[in-house]
Structure formats: C-alpha cells, structure tokens
Design a protein around this motif. Structure first.
Motif, PDB file in Angstrom:
ATOM      1  N   ARG A  35      72.494  25.117  48.680  1.00  0.00           N
ATOM      2  CA  ARG A  35      72.850  23.984  49.527  1.00  0.00           C
ATOM      3  C   ARG A  35      72.366  24.270  50.934  1.00  0.00           C
ATOM      4  O   ARG A  35      72.533  25.367  51.453  1.00  0.00           O
ATOM      5  CB  ARG A  35      74.339  23.703  49.505  1.00  0.00           C
ATOM      6  CG  ARG A  35      75.191  24.779  50.109  1.00  0.00           C
ATOM      7  CD  ARG A  35      76.641  24.331  50.249  1.00  0.00           C
ATOM      8  NE  ARG A  35      77.464  25.391  50.778  1.00  0.00           N
ATOM      9  CZ  ARG A  35      77.536  25.728  52.057  1.00  0.00           C
ATOM     10  NH1 ARG A  35      76.812  25.120  52.938  1.00  0.00           N
ATOM     11  NH2 ARG A  35      78.319  26.710  52.453  1.00  0.00           N
ATOM     12  N   VAL A  40      71.430  19.290  48.550  1.00  0.00           N
ATOM     13  CA  VAL A  40      71.966  20.175  47.519  1.00  0.00           C
ATOM     14  C   VAL A  40      70.920  20.270  46.414  1.00  0.00           C
ATOM     15  O   VAL A  40      70.354  19.259  46.004  1.00  0.00           O
ATOM     16  CB  VAL A  40      73.290  19.623  46.936  1.00  0.00           C
ATOM     17  CG1 VAL A  40      73.813  20.518  45.836  1.00  0.00           C
ATOM     18  CG2 VAL A  40      74.318  19.456  48.027  1.00  0.00           C
ATOM     19  N   ALA A  76      76.928  16.394  45.902  1.00  0.00           N
ATOM     20  CA  ALA A  76      76.891  17.616  45.094  1.00  0.00           C
ATOM     21  C   ALA A  76      77.400  17.342  43.683  1.00  0.00           C
ATOM     22  O   ALA A  76      76.826  17.823  42.698  1.00  0.00           O
ATOM     23  CB  ALA A  76      77.727  18.702  45.758  1.00  0.00           C
ATOM     24  N   LYS A 107      81.123  21.894  48.200  1.00  0.00           N
ATOM     25  CA  LYS A 107      79.976  21.341  47.482  1.00  0.00           C
ATOM     26  C   LYS A 107      79.629  22.141  46.231  1.00  0.00           C
ATOM     27  O   LYS A 107      79.326  21.562  45.185  1.00  0.00           O
ATOM     28  CB  LYS A 107      78.749  21.299  48.394  1.00  0.00           C
ATOM     29  CG  LYS A 107      78.894  20.383  49.569  1.00  0.00           C
ATOM     30  CD  LYS A 107      77.681  20.511  50.473  1.00  0.00           C
ATOM     31  CE  LYS A 107      77.979  19.936  51.835  1.00  0.00           C
ATOM     32  NZ  LYS A 107      76.931  20.222  52.791  1.00  0.00           N
TER      33      LYS A 107
END
Length: 122
Positions: A35, A40, A76, A107
């Motif tokens: 990330r 992401v 994400a 995330k």
C-alpha cells in the motif's frame, strides 16, 4: 538530536524478516500486499519460478472506476475481492498471506478479510 530510521526503512526490514519465513509455491502461492499513500496493490506470486500469476490494484482503470477514492479502506476491500475472484478463476484456492511488513490493521486487514470472504483460504 535523536536520529530515527524512517518508517519505510523499518517496514522493509520487517518485510525481509517475514519473507525469510515463507515463500509461495505452485500449490500455495504468496498473496503479496503493498500500500502506498495513494493506492493499494495485491499480487499472487509463485516464488519457485518467480512469476506473478494474478494481480489487482487501484491503479487499474476497471478497479478505480468502481471506487470514489483509491486510498481508503473501501478501496482495499474492493481490491481484496477482485484479487480473490481472479485467483479463483486461475484455480488458486489457498495462498500464503504476505503483508509486506505493514501492520495488520486498516487497509491491509480490509484487503485480507475481503479476500477471505470471496473464497481464498489463508
């Protein structure tokens, strides 16, 4: 003045320690997560031959068009769902999760849980 290592250097050291413990095989490839501040990324990798089998990220136009923002938890989670669907299409059901030295919250956790809900086992 105290000199501190940057968070990215610390994360890279953690990732090397994690990578020494496991690697992806043809039967059980590695789901690598990265990330950045804006995106992401997720890849399913077979380390025995050094090939990426499937990948998904918020940089892709198909994925980004479904999202309001590309750098939040919802993005994400959507990438986790997409990577799981693509892995299932490539007959991959079990993976080894590689969090890339990132802490398993936010995330990274959202991506992992969405991938599990979509059918990946790890």
């Amino acid at each position: 003045m105290i000199n501190k290592e940057s968070r990215n250097v610390i994360r890279q050291k953690k990732h090397l320690k994690i990578r020494n413990r496991f690697s992806g095989t043809a039967e059980r490839p590695r789901l690598a997560v990265y990330r950045s501040n804006n995106h992401v990324y997720a890849q399913v990798i077979d380390d025995t031959v050094g090939k990426t089998i499937v990948s998904a990220s918020t940089v892709e136009k198909k994925v980004a068009s479904e999202l309001k923002k590309t750098n939040d938890i919802d993005a994400a989670a959507y990438v986790g769902k997409v990577i799981a669907e693509r892995a299932m299409a490539a007959n991959i059901k079990e993976v080894v999760f590689d969090r890339g030295g990132f802490i398993y919250t936010g995330k990274v956790k959202a991506l992992a849980e969405a991938a599990r809900e979509a059918g990946l086992v790890f």
